[in-house]
Design a protein around this motif. Structure first.
Motif, PDB file in Angstrom:
ATOM      1  N   ALA A 161       0.820  -1.220   0.000  1.00  0.00           N
ATOM      2  CA  ALA A 161       0.000   0.000   0.000  1.00  0.00           C
ATOM      3  C   ALA A 161       0.851   1.267   0.000  1.00  0.00           C
ATOM      4  CB  ALA A 161      -0.931   0.001   1.203  1.00  0.00           C
ATOM      5  N   LYS A 164       0.267   7.685   1.825  1.00  0.00           N
ATOM      6  CA  LYS A 164      -0.380   8.695   0.979  1.00  0.00           C
ATOM      7  C   LYS A 164       0.551   9.885   0.738  1.00  0.00           C
ATOM      8  CE  LYS A 164      -5.319   8.556   1.894  1.00  0.00           C
ATOM      9  NZ  LYS A 164      -6.367   9.156   2.707  1.00  0.00           N
ATOM     10  N   ASP A 165       0.383  10.515  -0.411  1.00  0.00           N
ATOM     11  CA  ASP A 165       1.071  11.774  -0.720  1.00  0.00           C
ATOM     12  C   ASP A 165       2.567  11.692  -0.462  1.00  0.00           C
ATOM     13  OD1 ASP A 165      -1.475  12.801  -1.248  1.00  0.00           O
ATOM     14  OD2 ASP A 165      -1.768  13.303   0.860  1.00  0.00           O
ATOM     15  N   TRP A 180       0.116   3.754  -3.192  1.00  0.00           N
ATOM     16  CA  TRP A 180      -0.081   5.192  -3.048  1.00  0.00           C
ATOM     17  C   TRP A 180       1.030   5.955  -3.761  1.00  0.00           C
ATOM     18  CZ3 TRP A 180      -4.327   7.617  -1.877  1.00  0.00           C
ATOM     19  CH2 TRP A 180      -5.285   7.012  -1.061  1.00  0.00           C
TER      20      TRP A 180
END
Lengths: 209, 269
Positions: A161, A164-165, A180
């Protein structure tokens, strides 16, 4: 006596020749040149947990033969987010395909069932007929290509995974793609090949169809 | 970050503001769903989000600047598609779902000031505003996986009714992207969720919940229906609930992980 002795020696030599392990022929490396894309893949369907979701620890209930391309179509929306950038989806489609192709070449037997992958996060999340238009387009866009070692060897493209960002550099070091991270780089304008090159080093894109 | 409690009144004013904004931009809805809009996940993740007051959960709106907000069309029994975004107008009279509508005044009741002028909108009588996404439903026979034509699909949230064609598909229609309001202050879901009920003569009813719908990508869902056999004596609807996307579950678990009780630990390669 001499004759008997000679016969005994000859017999012993023959027996030794027959029983001694033969030098093993080196296993042929599966490459994109000597291996064709599998037409189908064997997917083990695991039992559901009490909430009705396939349980990675559940028992294998049956093995479903799924056309290979359909399998990729029904995995991508469950691993990537269909609203993500198209290049993130294409990078994901390539990882999913090569992961499945590799495991098709290395099947496992569990609980008496022989299969290539199961339908949970043990391998890749698969839900029959869950395909989405955007992800199907991404799967079809990379259909003629494989991402392999420079000698054409088919290897497992693994992924996780990630955060994020973030470019998720630590995943590059581990030779795994961050899901991500693929979206992060696509938003930065990277193409799917550039995203794959970032996470998997010393590999190349090979057209095989 | 300090979270601020919002009273119902404040929520109501913010909705009025959002509606006025929508009214002042007539082409707001053009190219909805397929246009490039800011992903709400990015917005909510970094903003402080008001704690939801009971009963006002659905009225908390995405309020980032430039956000495209549209009213969900009223239920269209028998209709095949929802009204186009350009045709959707903010409601004159309140058009909340049937169950939530306040009881209409009795004909004998004397007209009060509320009849001469529209009552001030409140969260309870305002139609919730949501982004819209494209959705279509595919209906198949669960045993043969053959498409089922002529099945009636009802989108629970809007009561839109659609019928499947010979290939088992409904047409593409616009549907609201509704994220579970319970989780909004915690972590923004990566997609909205909707439910449908599908009816077909000779088949058990199918209830399909948790259909994922996205801001920037059309979505489709496959509904499996099961024929009623001669041995079926107790016939009830079949339920299927789509699970949450596992990327969201990882995010959710990581959000509350403490350093003293790491559990399985943060994601790592």
């Amino acid at each position: 006596m001499k004759r008997h002795y000679a016969l005994a020696v000859a017999g012993a030599v023959t027996a030794a020749t027959c029983l001694s392990p033969m030098p093993k022929a080196q296993a042929q490396i599966a490459t994109v040149y000597n291996t064709s894309e599998p037409p189908t893949i064997r997917v083990a369907i695991r039992g559901l947990n009490p909430w009705g979701e396939p349980d990675p620890r559940g028992r294998v209930m049956w093995v479903q033969n799924v056309p290979f391309n359909q399998y990729c179509e029904d995995v991508l929306p469950n691993e990537w987010i269909p609203s993500w950038d198209v290049d993130a989806l294409k990078a994901g489609a390539m990882a999913i395909k090569m992961f499945a192709w590799y495991h098709h070449l290395h099947p496992v037997t569990i609980d008496g069932f022989t299969f290539d992958v199961d339908n949970t996060t043990n391998f890749q999340t698969f839900e029959y007929l869950s395909r989405q238009p955007e992800t199907t387009a991404a799967v079809n866009a990379i259909r003629n290509f494989a991402y392999v070692k420079p000698n054409g060897e088919i290897i497992e493209l693994n992924y996780r995974a990630g955060d994020k960002d973030s470019p998720n550099w630590q995943y590059r070091n581990a030779q795994k793609m961050a899901q991500w991270g693929s979206e992060f780089w696509a938003k930065q304008g990277r193409t799917y090949v550039q995203i794959l090159q970032f996470y998997y080093m010393d590999r190349r894109l090979q057209q095989y169809r | 970050m300090k979270r601020r409690k919002m009273s119902k009144q404040v929520v109501g004013y913010s909705i009025v503001g959002a509606m006025l904004l929508a009214l002042s931009a007539p082409d707001l809805g053009k190219g909805l769903a397929l246009t490039h809009v800011h992903h709400p996940a990015q917005t909510y993740h970094h903003k402080s989000v008001p704690t939801l007051a009971p009963g006002s959960a659905e009225s908390i709106l995405p309020t980032e600047p430039g956000a495209q907000l549209l009213a969900v069309g009223p239920s269209t029994p028998g209709g095949s598609v929802a009204p186009k975004p350009s045709e959707v107008q903010p409601p004159g009279p309140p058009t909340t779902p049937r169950a939530e509508r306040p009881p209409s005044p009795s004909p004998n009741q004397p007209p009060g000031p509320a009849d001469s002028a529209a009552p001030p909108p409140t969260p309870t009588n305002l139609q919730p505003l949501y982004r819209l996404g494209k959705l279509r439903i595919h209906v198949i026979d669960g045993r043969t996986t053959k498409p089922l034509s002529g099945a009636e699909v009802v989108l629970i949230e809007t009561e839109q009714r659609l019928t499947t064609d010979k290939d088992g598909y409904t047409g593409w229609f616009e549907a609201p992207i509704i994220r579970n309001p319970r989780y909004r202050p915690l972590i923004q879901e990566l997609h909205g969720q909707l439910g449908v009920v599908v009816y077909k003569n000779g088949y058990r009813d199918s209830v399909h919940l948790g259909i994922r719908i996205h801001d920037e990508a059309p979505a489709q869902a496959t509904v499996w229906m099961y024929k009623i056999g001669p041995g079926d004596t107790r016939i009830e609807p079949v339920l299927y609930e789509e699970p949450y996307h596992h990327l969201w579950l990882i995010d959710l678990a990581d959000r509350f992980r403490s350093k003293s009780q790491l559990g399985e630990g943060f994601q790592h390669p």
